[in-house]
Design a protein around this motif. Structure first.
Motif, PDB file in Angstrom:
ATOM      1  N   GLU A 153      31.622  26.613  52.610  1.00 31.79           N
ATOM      2  CA  GLU A 153      31.670  25.917  51.326  1.00 31.79           C
ATOM      3  C   GLU A 153      30.551  26.138  50.470  1.00 31.79           C
ATOM      4  OE1 GLU A 153      31.328  20.990  50.479  1.00 31.79           O
ATOM      5  OE2 GLU A 153      30.927  21.694  52.292  1.00 31.79           O
ATOM      6  N   LEU A 154      29.200  26.065  50.882  1.00 33.00           N
ATOM      7  CA  LEU A 154      28.258  26.605  50.195  1.00 33.00           C
ATOM      8  C   LEU A 154      28.266  27.942  49.365  1.00 33.00           C
ATOM      9  CD1 LEU A 154      25.212  24.714  52.023  1.00 33.00           C
ATOM     10  CD2 LEU A 154      26.202  24.197  49.738  1.00 33.00           C
ATOM     11  N   ALA A 155      28.868  28.841  50.522  1.00 30.55           N
ATOM     12  CA  ALA A 155      28.703  30.313  49.935  1.00 30.55           C
ATOM     13  C   ALA A 155      29.848  30.525  48.528  1.00 30.55           C
ATOM     14  CB  ALA A 155      29.451  31.212  51.058  1.00 30.55           C
ATOM     15  N   LYS A 156      30.702  29.709  48.483  1.00 32.14           N
ATOM     16  CA  LYS A 156      31.625  29.335  47.584  1.00 32.14           C
ATOM     17  C   LYS A 156      30.889  29.233  46.082  1.00 32.14           C
ATOM     18  CE  LYS A 156      36.056  28.761  50.011  1.00 32.14           C
ATOM     19  NZ  LYS A 156      37.118  27.890  50.118  1.00 32.14           N
ATOM     20  N   VAL A 157      30.011  28.293  46.259  1.00 31.05           N
ATOM     21  CA  VAL A 157      29.168  27.803  44.923  1.00 31.05           C
ATOM     22  C   VAL A 157      28.342  28.756  44.438  1.00 31.05           C
ATOM     23  CG1 VAL A 157      29.952  25.436  45.552  1.00 31.05           C
ATOM     24  CG2 VAL A 157      27.723  26.111  46.186  1.00 31.05           C
ATOM     25  N   LEU A 158      27.771  29.600  45.424  1.00 34.96           N
ATOM     26  CA  LEU A 158      26.971  30.611  44.872  1.00 34.96           C
ATOM     27  C   LEU A 158      27.456  31.515  43.895  1.00 34.96           C
ATOM     28  CD1 LEU A 158      25.202  31.235  48.404  1.00 34.96           C
ATOM     29  CD2 LEU A 158      24.528  30.037  46.632  1.00 34.96           C
ATOM     30  N   PRO A 159      26.666  31.991  42.889  1.00 34.98           N
ATOM     31  CA  PRO A 159      27.207  33.023  42.153  1.00 34.98           C
ATOM     32  C   PRO A 159      27.274  34.303  42.577  1.00 34.98           C
ATOM     33  CG  PRO A 159      24.868  32.469  41.694  1.00 34.98           C
ATOM     34  CD  PRO A 159      25.312  31.565  42.597  1.00 34.98           C
ATOM     35  N   GLN A 160      28.520  34.834  42.772  1.00 32.47           N
ATOM     36  CA  GLN A 160      28.835  36.037  43.410  1.00 32.47           C
ATOM     37  C   GLN A 160      28.439  37.379  42.389  1.00 32.47           C
ATOM     38  OE1 GLN A 160      30.145  36.150  46.328  1.00 32.47           O
ATOM     39  NE2 GLN A 160      29.954  33.834  46.292  1.00 32.47           N
ATOM     40  N   ALA A 161      28.344  37.121  41.150  1.00 31.99           N
ATOM     41  CA  ALA A 161      28.231  38.177  40.312  1.00 31.99           C
ATOM     42  C   ALA A 161      26.598  38.221  39.747  1.00 31.99           C
ATOM     43  CB  ALA A 161      28.877  38.069  38.948  1.00 31.99           C
ATOM     44  N   ALA A 162      25.905  37.215  40.495  1.00 33.65           N
ATOM     45  CA  ALA A 162      24.417  37.188  39.906  1.00 33.65           C
ATOM     46  C   ALA A 162      23.675  38.641  40.187  1.00 33.65           C
ATOM     47  CB  ALA A 162      23.546  36.179  40.669  1.00 33.65           C
ATOM     48  N   GLY A 163      23.054  39.060  39.122  1.00 30.81           N
ATOM     49  CA  GLY A 163      22.475  40.125  39.149  1.00 30.81           C
ATOM     50  C   GLY A 163      23.381  41.367  39.139  1.00 30.81           C
ATOM     51  N   ARG A 164      24.513  41.404  38.873  1.00 31.69           N
ATOM     52  CA  ARG A 164      25.130  42.720  38.865  1.00 31.69           C
ATOM     53  C   ARG A 164      25.409  42.732  37.265  1.00 31.69           C
ATOM     54  NH1 ARG A 164      30.456  41.217  42.377  1.00 31.69           N
ATOM     55  NH2 ARG A 164      29.281  41.160  44.253  1.00 31.69           N
ATOM     56  N   ARG A 165      25.533  44.097  37.126  1.00 32.28           N
ATOM     57  CA  ARG A 165      25.645  44.555  35.636  1.00 32.28           C
ATOM     58  C   ARG A 165      27.004  45.010  35.510  1.00 32.28           C
ATOM     59  NH1 ARG A 165      21.324  48.872  33.705  1.00 32.28           N
ATOM     60  NH2 ARG A 165      22.460  48.120  31.896  1.00 32.28           N
ATOM     61  N   PRO A 166      27.711  44.727  34.267  1.00 34.29           N
ATOM     62  CA  PRO A 166      28.962  45.217  33.942  1.00 34.29           C
ATOM     63  C   PRO A 166      28.978  46.578  34.411  1.00 34.29           C
ATOM     64  CG  PRO A 166      28.135  44.211  31.947  1.00 34.29           C
ATOM     65  CD  PRO A 166      27.272  44.181  32.978  1.00 34.29           C
ATOM     66  N   GLN A 167      30.376  47.072  34.650  1.00 35.17           N
ATOM     67  CA  GLN A 167      30.798  48.558  34.877  1.00 35.17           C
ATOM     68  C   GLN A 167      30.673  49.362  33.523  1.00 35.17           C
ATOM     69  OE1 GLN A 167      31.660  50.252  37.499  1.00 35.17           O
ATOM     70  NE2 GLN A 167      31.331  48.273  39.018  1.00 35.17           N
ATOM     71  N   SER A 168      31.088  48.701  32.459  1.00 28.40           N
ATOM     72  CA  SER A 168      30.861  49.425  31.027  1.00 28.40           C
ATOM     73  C   SER A 168      30.429  48.382  30.172  1.00 28.40           C
ATOM     74  CB  SER A 168      32.329  49.839  30.636  1.00 28.40           C
ATOM     75  OG  SER A 168      33.173  48.728  30.452  1.00 28.40           O
ATOM     76  N   PRO A 169      29.773  48.645  29.075  1.00 31.73           N
ATOM     77  CA  PRO A 169      29.154  47.855  28.125  1.00 31.73           C
ATOM     78  C   PRO A 169      30.410  46.901  27.532  1.00 31.73           C
ATOM     79  CG  PRO A 169      28.697  50.023  27.310  1.00 31.73           C
ATOM     80  CD  PRO A 169      29.333  50.127  28.702  1.00 31.73           C
ATOM     81  N   PRO A 170      30.002  45.905  27.052  1.00 28.33           N
ATOM     82  CA  PRO A 170      31.084  45.006  26.307  1.00 28.33           C
ATOM     83  C   PRO A 170      31.446  45.515  24.954  1.00 28.33           C
ATOM     84  CG  PRO A 170      28.999  43.870  26.352  1.00 28.33           C
ATOM     85  CD  PRO A 170      28.871  45.193  27.142  1.00 28.33           C
ATOM     86  N   ARG A 171      32.508  45.310  24.640  1.00 28.74           N
ATOM     87  CA  ARG A 171      32.897  45.947  23.279  1.00 28.74           C
ATOM     88  C   ARG A 171      32.904  44.783  22.310  1.00 28.74           C
ATOM     89  NH1 ARG A 171      38.342  49.800  24.541  1.00 28.74           N
ATOM     90  NH2 ARG A 171      37.121  51.036  26.121  1.00 28.74           N
ATOM     91  N   ILE A 172      32.471  45.287  21.160  1.00 30.79           N
ATOM     92  CA  ILE A 172      32.203  44.001  19.990  1.00 30.79           C
ATOM     93  C   ILE A 172      33.447  44.349  19.361  1.00 30.79           C
ATOM     94  CG2 ILE A 172      31.186  43.554  18.186  1.00 30.79           C
ATOM     95  CD1 ILE A 172      28.673  44.666  19.362  1.00 30.79           C
ATOM     96  N   ILE A 173      34.403  43.176  19.254  1.00 32.04           N
ATOM     97  CA  ILE A 173      35.678  43.208  18.342  1.00 32.04           C
ATOM     98  C   ILE A 173      35.253  42.450  16.942  1.00 32.04           C
ATOM     99  CG2 ILE A 173      37.957  42.118  18.461  1.00 32.04           C
ATOM    100  CD1 ILE A 173      37.476  41.985  21.363  1.00 32.04           C
TER     101      ILE A 173
END
Length: 168
Positions: free
Chosen positions: A147-167
């Protein structure tokens, strides 16, 4: 849960970094088994509850009934380690007041589990009481860790695979 262990847990919630626990070789092995199971279970982490205890009981082929309580406590120790880490990580994101409330909630939860599983164990035949109570505690601790593991941010500290595109 003993009063000493509760005090340690409450202190760990206030810590800024998780404590590095000294673990036995058996606990390290059990933690690795749980980690592998959780990684492979995908969206069904509860399927891993019993992964260590069931194998342990099967290995005690000469007295499986007698091994139930010990095997359940062995797996519970691994889940409790994961629970403690999840509580520490959760506590780091909270202010002092919220950490205090989380500690009070956890203390109340520990009391509930102790009473619930003692009651459940006492309703069993004498020969089954210890194993059933230990199994109840294992399931409760594992469920709380999940239950507690589910509320932890899974993506904390990860950088996106590719930079975001500006539309535009």
């Amino acid at each position: 849960m003993s009063a000493f262990r509760t005090i340690l847990l409450l202190c760990s919630l206030a810590a800024t970094a998780p404590a590095v626990a000294q673990t036995s070789p058996t606990l390290r092995t059990d933690l690795a088994v749980l980690s592998g199971c959780l990684r492979d279970s995908g969206s069904s982490p509860s399927a891993c509850i019993g992964a260590v205890a069931v194998a342990c009981v099967r290995a005690a082929s000469n007295d499986p009934r007698g091994a139930e309580a010990g095997c359940a406590r062995r797996e519970e120790a691994a889940w409790r380690q994961r629970l403690t880490i999840a509580l520490q990580m959760t506590g780091r994101r909270l202010d002092a007041g919220q950490r205090s409330r989380l500690a009070a909630l956890q203390l109340a939860w520990e009391s509930y589990v102790t009473q619930k599983c003692a009651f459940y164990g006492a309703t069993q035949r004498e020969a089954l009481q210890a194993g059933r109570q230990a199994g109840c505690e294992l399931r409760e601790v594992a469920g709380r860790a999940i239950e507690l593991a589910k509320v932890l941010p899974q993506a904390a500290g990860r950088r996106p695979q590719s930079p975001p595109r500006i539309i535009r």
